[in-house]
Design a protein around this motif. Structure first.
Motif, short mmCIF file in Angstrom:
data_model
loop_
_atom_site.label_atom_id
_atom_site.label_comp_id
_atom_site.label_asym_id
_atom_site.label_seq_id
_atom_site.Cartn_x
_atom_site.Cartn_y
_atom_site.Cartn_z
N LEU A 1 0.53 -1.67 -0.57
CA LEU A 1 -0.47 -0.14 0.32
C LEU A 1 0.80 0.98 -0.11
O LEU A 1 0.47 2.70 0.05
N HIS B 1 1.92 3.10 -2.61
CA HIS B 1 1.22 4.09 -3.30
C HIS B 1 -0.33 4.90 -3.25
O HIS B 1 -0.39 5.64 -3.88
N LYS B 2 -0.02 4.25 -1.80
CA LYS B 2 -1.40 4.91 -1.76
C LYS B 2 -1.67 5.49 -0.26
O LYS B 2 -2.98 5.99 -0.06
N TRP B 3 -0.36 6.49 0.04
CA TRP B 3 -1.24 7.19 1.18
C TRP B 3 -1.95 8.60 1.38
O TRP B 3 -2.07 8.57 1.96
N ASP C 1 -3.78 9.11 -1.16
CA ASP C 1 -5.45 9.22 -1.28
C ASP C 1 -6.20 9.08 -0.22
O ASP C 1 -6.50 8.26 0.51
N GLY D 1 -8.91 6.77 0.14
CA GLY D 1 -8.30 5.42 -0.18
C GLY D 1 -8.20 4.71 1.18
O GLY D 1 -8.75 4.51 2.20
N GLU D 2 -7.24 4.51 0.72
CA GLU D 2 -7.04 3.11 2.27
C GLU D 2 -6.31 3.28 3.97
O GLU D 2 -7.03 2.96 5.19
N TYR D 3 -5.63 4.48 3.49
CA TYR D 3 -5.30 5.73 4.84
C TYR D 3 -5.98 7.28 5.08
O TYR D 3 -6.13 7.74 5.82
N SER D 4 -7.65 6.84 5.12
CA SER D 4 -8.56 7.67 4.80
C SER D 4 -8.84 8.15 6.49
O SER D 4 -8.82 9.39 7.15
#
Length: 354
Positions: free
Chosen positions: A96, A98-100, A102, A105-108
């Motif tokens: 994950l 590359h999702k920091w 977003d 996304g997963e880290y909302s």
């Protein structure tokens, strides 16, 4: 008491109604599902919010065995290795990296947590200091952000004027953090990221930092006691340590793993292991045995319907802790703490250890 299972049954019934409603044709099914989920969550939260804190437990009630086939009931293990980094945890976050940034996304949930954890850190430090700039209240304060990830907490602390060093054992996380801070020339000067474990910087940074933040980190480390020891070694005397994490209770398993990961999906499934959750009593004991004095413990609550965090009295699920490392006097003699209080003087500059 949670052992009665009232809140759990209310939540289970709500989730059951949500599944039934979802099977109905037309938009009305979705409306009934959302209403059922909201009602169930509110009912579950009413059973613990504002009441006595649930007692930490290493065992789960019998009805949870239908959800989790087996639960370890042994005491929290401490690794015999020389690192607090858990390689299995690193594999999870590698996927994950590359999702920091977003925010949807997963880290909302971590993005929205900044709404309460940043003011908590800022206000606590300002209350301990008499000299600060209004525009950059944390100017001159050296902060170590342990397990910084993509820099979600490092950046707002840098905007408050602090000099931030963010460390993380994953190179992909550091690359994501470096890339994002490069968009702001001011942050590029105030924040330094390094791919490193906490243990690796101990020798070169002994008693360097005024503040250490470890937010949503300790529930992922391999050796919690070693982690706390290393925090003490790189923190200046009278420095502040801020930790946010998850309590080890029956309720934290239901809401933190079953609901958050398996049902709602607000957190990627497999992110957390209930066996590694840390009761505040255990964390406080480890801190005090390593020269810290715990000053504040506040409960935290995440509302998945609004995507927001709030403070609460109970620490049954998430909590934030502030501890202060003993000063030189406190380490020299048992009477040091008393004499320090009697002769306490305000800090002369904003760069003085907080």
């Amino acid at each position: 008491m949670w052992g009665g299972g009232g809140a759990a049954r209310a939540l289970t019934r709500a989730l059951g109604r949500r599944r039934q409603a979802a099977a109905l044709p037309g938009a009305a099914g979705d409306d009934h599902a959302d209403l059922s989920l909201q009602t169930g969550l509110r009912g579950a939260l009413r059973n613990y919010s504002g009441k006595a804190q649930l007692k930490s437990s290493s065992t789960l009630p019998i009805f949870l065995t239908e959800i989790k086939s087996s639960v370890l009931t042994m005491k929290r293990p401490f690794s015999a290795s020389h690192s607090s980094v858990d390689s299995e945890e690193m594999k999870k976050f590698q996927l994950l990296a590359h999702k920091w940034w977003d925010e949807e996304g997963e880290y909302s949930a971590l993005h929205s947590m900044n709404d309460i954890r940043v003011p908590f850190i800022r206000d606590t430090l300002l209350n301990m200091s008499s000299n600060y700039n209004l525009g950059s209240p944390l100017s001159g304060v050296k902060i170590l952000d342990v397990g910084c990830g993509g820099g979600l907490l490092s950046e707002p602390l840098g905007r408050l004027g602090a000099s931030v060093t963010g460390i993380d054992p994953l190179e992909d996380n550091i690359r994501a953090a470096d890339q994002h801070k490069s968009f702001d020339p001011v942050l590029a000067k105030r924040i330094q990221y390094k791919c490193s474990s906490l243990e690796e910087i101990v020798e070169e940074r002994m008693e360097t930092f005024d503040v250490i933040v470890a937010s949503e980190v300790v529930e992922h480390v391999a050796d919690l006691e070693m982690f706390i020891k290393c925090c003490s070694q790189v923190l200046k005397p009278e420095g502040s340590l801020f930790i946010t994490t998850i309590n080890k209770t029956q309720l934290s398993y239901i809401l933190g793993i079953v609901v958050a990961e398996k049902i709602i999906g607000v957190v990627p499934e497999g992110t957390h292991e209930w066996e590694k959750f840390v009761p505040p009593e255990e964390l406080e004991r480890l801190l005090e045995s390593n020269g810290f004095s715990v000053k504040t413990v506040n409960g935290m609550l995440y509302n998945p319907l609004s995507g927001s965090w709030s403070w609460m009295e109970s620490t049954s699920i998430n909590y934030a802790m502030h501890a202060v490392k003993a000063g030189l006097q406190g380490r020299l003699s048992p009477a040091g703490a008393l004499s320090e209080v009697e002769g306490e003087q305000p800090s002369a500059t904003a760069s003085t250890t907080l």
